[in-house]
Design an enzyme around this catalytic site. Structure first.
Site, PDB file in Angstrom:
ATOM      1  N   SER A 111       0.827  -1.209   0.000  1.00 28.51           N
ATOM      2  CA  SER A 111       0.000   0.000   0.000  1.00 28.51           C
ATOM      3  C   SER A 111       0.860   1.257   0.000  1.00 28.51           C
ATOM      4  O   SER A 111       0.408   2.311  -0.452  1.00 28.51           O
ATOM      5  CB  SER A 111      -0.947   0.004   1.197  1.00 28.51           C
ATOM      6  OG  SER A 111      -0.232  -0.145   2.406  1.00 28.51           O
ATOM      7  N   HIS A 118       1.556   5.281   5.113  1.00 30.09           N
ATOM      8  CA  HIS A 118       0.869   5.728   3.898  1.00 30.09           C
ATOM      9  C   HIS A 118       1.238   7.172   3.556  1.00 30.09           C
ATOM     10  O   HIS A 118       1.402   7.511   2.380  1.00 30.09           O
ATOM     11  CB  HIS A 118      -0.641   5.594   4.082  1.00 30.09           C
ATOM     12  CG  HIS A 118      -1.108   4.180   4.114  1.00 30.09           C
ATOM     13  ND1 HIS A 118      -2.386   3.815   4.508  1.00 30.09           N
ATOM     14  CD2 HIS A 118      -0.476   3.019   3.792  1.00 30.09           C
ATOM     15  CE1 HIS A 118      -2.523   2.510   4.423  1.00 30.09           C
ATOM     16  NE2 HIS A 118      -1.379   2.003   3.997  1.00 30.09           N
TER      17      HIS A 118
END
Length: 261
Positions: free
Chosen positions: A132, A185
């Site tokens: 991710s 992230h």
């Protein structure tokens, strides 16, 4: 009444068969590492980014943590999200550039940034893993390209800058999905913004070097699904085959003109 879109396995198979080489290799590495953790569960601890275990002998963690996943669902969702983004990146920059960046700087930079912030700013030791970080890196890069063409989008009376889309998505994922790393992230998105703005394009080897490697090793002829770095001359997948006996046919007055996207 409009009909709902139907699941078509043939279209999915056709899409998978058309994936370029580096995308195939990266997806195979992700799935392969997940499969390897079934008989070898210690691989997960070996590949994850654990700030307390970073040292000269464990620098590999910066490049392996995006390839490793906690479980099957973590892996498959990231593969589904990453594949179209990575395929688009490779189609634009070529196979060699994609492999060079995603086996090097695109793991080291977000991983290193996470390590510094987690260790010296937050004083924590949260272990992270998963592709991710690459998903948000590529989303941020795409958002900067979209921002140049369409700076804002509207939600009711509000105009929101297009480049903020990945940051909004980071927050939404952090609220909806348990046990995700907001900091990880954000680090991926930050490196994606730097790439989209052109500040770290110097990380790509010079085109002359890449062309020399391609021609020396004849990568276009030897490797199926290989994407040439020199797309302006050779097109997306290299030189198209030509038939003999066309010497008397009219030619384009502009030599080297590219056909297609």
């Amino acid at each position: 009444m409009p009909s709902l879109p139907q699941f078509n396995p043939l279209r999915i198979r056709s899409y998978v068969l058309r994936l370029p080489l580096a995308t195939r290799l990266m997806m195979a590495a992700i799935v392969g590492l997940w499969a390897a953790t079934i008989p070898l569960p210690w691989l997960r601890a070996w590949a994850s980014l654990d700030p307390d275990k970073i040292g000269l002998a464990t620098m590999h963690r910066f490049n392996t943590f995006p390839l490793m996943h906690i479980n099957f669902f973590h892996m498959i969702f990231n593969v589904i999200a990453l594949t179209p983004l990575l395929e688009r990146f490779e189609s634009e920059f070529g196979t060699l550039v994609t492999l060079a960046l995603f086996t090097g700087p695109f793991g080291l930079l977000p991983g290193g940034l996470y390590y510094l912030l987690e260790t010296f700013v937050l004083r924590g030791n949260t272990t992270v893993m998963g592709a991710s970080v690459w998903v948000f890196l590529l989303l941020s890069s795409e958002a900067m390209k979209t921002y140049k063409a369409n700076p804002n989008f509207s939600i009711g009376p509000y105009k929101i800058p297009t480049w903020t889309t990945p940051l909004i998505l980071v927050l939404v994922v952090s609220f909806l999905v348990p046990n995700v790393s907001l900091l990880g992230h954000l680090c991926g998105a930050g490196i994606g913004f730097l790439w989209g703005l052109g500040y770290i394009r110097f990380l790509v080897p010079h085109e002359k070097i890449l062309r020399w490697i391609e021609s020396k090793l004849n990568l276009l002829g030897r490797l199926p699904h290989y994407v040439s770095v020199d797309q302006k001359t050779y097109g997306r997948y290299g030189v198209l085959p030509t038939a003999a006996g066309l010497g008397n046919m009219p030619r384009s007055p502009e030599p080297g003109q590219r056909l297609g996207p």
